[in-house]
Design a protein around this motif. Sequence first.
Motif, PDB file in Angstrom:
ATOM      1  N   UNK A 185       0.846  -1.468   0.013  1.00 28.04           N
ATOM      2  CA  UNK A 185      -0.058  -0.081   0.000  1.00 28.04           C
ATOM      3  C   UNK A 185       0.821   1.205  -0.105  1.00 28.04           C
ATOM      4  N   UNK A 186       0.915   2.130  -1.107  1.00 28.28           N
ATOM      5  CA  UNK A 186       1.570   3.236  -1.117  1.00 28.28           C
ATOM      6  C   UNK A 186       1.044   4.443  -0.307  1.00 28.28           C
ATOM      7  N   UNK A 187       1.806   5.261   0.422  1.00 31.52           N
ATOM      8  CA  UNK A 187       1.159   6.397   1.436  1.00 31.52           C
ATOM      9  C   UNK A 187       1.365   7.725   0.755  1.00 31.52           C
ATOM     10  N   UNK A 188       1.731   7.735  -0.455  1.00 31.35           N
ATOM     11  CA  UNK A 188       2.039   9.176  -1.034  1.00 31.35           C
ATOM     12  C   UNK A 188       1.296   9.114  -2.422  1.00 31.35           C
ATOM     13  N   UNK A 189       0.855  10.140  -2.857  1.00 29.97           N
ATOM     14  CA  UNK A 189       0.374  10.369  -4.331  1.00 29.97           C
ATOM     15  C   UNK A 189       1.557  10.100  -5.215  1.00 29.97           C
ATOM     16  N   UNK A 190       1.447   9.628  -6.395  1.00 32.56           N
ATOM     17  CA  UNK A 190       2.544   9.685  -7.274  1.00 32.56           C
ATOM     18  C   UNK A 190       2.311  10.343  -8.593  1.00 32.56           C
ATOM     19  N   UNK A 191       1.274  11.010  -8.753  1.00 36.13           N
ATOM     20  CA  UNK A 191       1.137  11.984  -9.915  1.00 36.13           C
ATOM     21  C   UNK A 191       0.704  13.232  -9.445  1.00 36.13           C
ATOM     22  N   UNK A 192       1.110  14.447  -9.692  1.00 35.47           N
ATOM     23  CA  UNK A 192       0.831  15.573  -8.952  1.00 35.47           C
ATOM     24  C   UNK A 192      -0.532  16.236  -9.636  1.00 35.47           C
ATOM     25  N   UNK A 193      -0.997  15.914 -10.495  1.00 34.42           N
ATOM     26  CA  UNK A 193      -2.326  16.255 -10.842  1.00 34.42           C
ATOM     27  C   UNK A 193      -3.461  15.457 -10.454  1.00 34.42           C
ATOM     28  N   UNK A 194      -3.178  14.358  -9.666  1.00 31.68           N
ATOM     29  CA  UNK A 194      -4.272  13.630  -9.195  1.00 31.68           C
ATOM     30  C   UNK A 194      -3.943  12.911  -7.775  1.00 31.68           C
ATOM     31  N   UNK A 195      -4.766  13.481  -6.882  1.00 31.42           N
ATOM     32  CA  UNK A 195      -4.251  13.149  -5.636  1.00 31.42           C
ATOM     33  C   UNK A 195      -4.704  11.423  -5.222  1.00 31.42           C
ATOM     34  N   UNK A 196      -5.382  10.713  -6.188  1.00 33.87           N
ATOM     35  CA  UNK A 196      -5.790   9.472  -5.907  1.00 33.87           C
ATOM     36  C   UNK A 196      -5.004   8.493  -6.554  1.00 33.87           C
ATOM     37  N   UNK A 197      -3.488   8.654  -6.776  1.00 37.42           N
ATOM     38  CA  UNK A 197      -2.650   7.906  -7.284  1.00 37.42           C
ATOM     39  C   UNK A 197      -1.594   7.383  -6.412  1.00 37.42           C
ATOM     40  N   UNK A 198      -2.086   6.926  -5.299  1.00 35.41           N
ATOM     41  CA  UNK A 198      -1.134   6.064  -4.093  1.00 35.41           C
ATOM     42  C   UNK A 198      -1.152   4.604  -4.925  1.00 35.41           C
ATOM     43  N   UNK A 199       0.138   4.247  -5.025  1.00 35.85           N
ATOM     44  CA  UNK A 199       0.113   2.933  -5.420  1.00 35.85           C
ATOM     45  C   UNK A 199      -0.428   1.772  -4.696  1.00 35.85           C
ATOM     46  N   UNK A 200      -1.108   0.720  -5.339  1.00 34.54           N
ATOM     47  CA  UNK A 200      -1.342  -0.486  -4.824  1.00 34.54           C
ATOM     48  C   UNK A 200      -1.057  -1.686  -5.582  1.00 34.54           C
ATOM     49  N   UNK A 201      -0.289  -2.471  -5.119  1.00 30.87           N
ATOM     50  CA  UNK A 201       0.477  -3.515  -5.743  1.00 30.87           C
ATOM     51  C   UNK A 201       0.681  -4.815  -5.126  1.00 30.87           C
ATOM     52  N   UNK A 202       0.143  -5.857  -5.998  1.00 29.82           N
ATOM     53  CA  UNK A 202       0.130  -7.270  -5.681  1.00 29.82           C
ATOM     54  C   UNK A 202       1.274  -7.798  -6.210  1.00 29.82           C
ATOM     55  N   UNK A 203       2.036  -8.550  -5.306  1.00 35.83           N
ATOM     56  CA  UNK A 203       3.349  -9.177  -5.850  1.00 35.83           C
ATOM     57  C   UNK A 203       3.442 -10.704  -5.582  1.00 35.83           C
ATOM     58  N   UNK A 204       3.841 -11.138  -6.495  1.00 36.25           N
ATOM     59  CA  UNK A 204       4.533 -12.840  -6.477  1.00 36.25           C
ATOM     60  C   UNK A 204       5.943 -12.975  -6.849  1.00 36.25           C
ATOM     61  N   UNK A 205       6.682 -13.511  -5.938  1.00 32.93           N
ATOM     62  CA  UNK A 205       8.018 -13.444  -6.299  1.00 32.93           C
ATOM     63  C   UNK A 205       8.615 -14.986  -6.050  1.00 32.93           C
ATOM     64  N   UNK A 206       9.933 -14.998  -6.366  1.00 30.36           N
ATOM     65  CA  UNK A 206      10.908 -16.303  -6.262  1.00 30.36           C
ATOM     66  C   UNK A 206      11.943 -15.881  -5.896  1.00 30.36           C
ATOM     67  N   UNK A 207      12.617 -16.551  -4.721  1.00 28.41           N
ATOM     68  CA  UNK A 207      13.941 -15.908  -4.039  1.00 28.41           C
ATOM     69  C   UNK A 207      14.666 -17.264  -4.055  1.00 28.41           C
ATOM     70  N   UNK A 208      16.161 -17.059  -4.477  1.00 28.67           N
ATOM     71  CA  UNK A 208      16.976 -18.137  -4.166  1.00 28.67           C
ATOM     72  C   UNK A 208      18.164 -17.536  -3.239  1.00 28.67           C
ATOM     73  N   UNK A 209      18.308 -17.942  -2.020  1.00 35.20           N
ATOM     74  CA  UNK A 209      19.337 -17.947  -1.031  1.00 35.20           C
ATOM     75  C   UNK A 209      20.441 -18.745  -1.272  1.00 35.20           C
ATOM     76  N   UNK A 210      21.823 -18.038  -1.241  1.00 34.02           N
ATOM     77  CA  UNK A 210      22.847 -18.688  -1.474  1.00 34.02           C
ATOM     78  C   UNK A 210      23.321 -19.340  -0.007  1.00 34.02           C
TER      79      UNK A 210
END
Length: 210
Positions: A185-210
Motif C-alpha cells: 500500500x503506497x502512502x503518497x500520491x505519485x502523480x501531481x495532478x491527481x491525489x488518488x494515485x497512491x500505488x496499490x501493488x500485488x506481488x508474486x516472487x521467487x527467491x533463491x538464497x546462497x
Amino acid sequence: MKTRLLLTLAMCVSLFASVQAQEFRYGLSGGYNYHSTKGNMPKSGFHAGLKGEYAFREAAKGLYVDMGLMFSSYGWKSPYYYVMNENTYEYESTPYYLHIPIHLGYKLQVGKNVSLFLDAGPHFNVGLFGQMKQISSNLGEPEVVKTVSSNVFKDGTMPRFDWGVGFRAGVEIARQVQIAIGYDWGMTKTYQHNPDTKFRTFVASLTYYF
C-alpha cells in the motif's frame, strides 16, 4: 575477584552463543507486479534484485528481518477521456524505481525442509526513470502516441521519493528457495495532478538464497 571472572566468562560465553545462533544470508529475487491506482486501469510489471535476511536464531524458524534492493517497474493507464470531434485521449505511465523493503517476520517450521513465513513492514521507493505517454484516437483512424514526459521524475510529473507498507507470505523449501505473494500500500500520491494515485501493488516472487 574469582566471582567477577567467572561472571565475565559466563557473559562472554552467552554472547558468543547468541551471535552463533544468529544468521545472515543473501540471495537473488524476482517476480511479478500487478499495479494499480484509484480511478485508473492496472498494469503488469516486474521486480528483480538482491534480498538479505537476518535470522535472530536460525534460518528455518523464528524471528527474522527481511530487506531488499529491487529494480521494479510500476505504472498505470488512465480511462478514456472524450473531447470535441469524438476524439478520445488516455494517458499511460511506466515509471521504474529502486524499491527498498524492510520487513520483520516470523517463520514456522512445518517439516524437515519446509517452513511457512509471514513478514510485514515499510518500503521506500526511489524513482530512477520512466515515461508518460498520451494516446489519442478517432473512430476509423489509427492511434496517435505522443510522449508528454520523457522522464517523469526529472520534470516533476511524479515525485522521485515515496513510501508505503506491505506484507509477504509464503513457503521456504530446503532453506534456499522461497515462494511468496504479498501486497503493498503506497502512502503518497505519485502523480501531481491527481491525489488518488497512491500505488496499490500485488506481488508474486521467487527467491533463491546462497
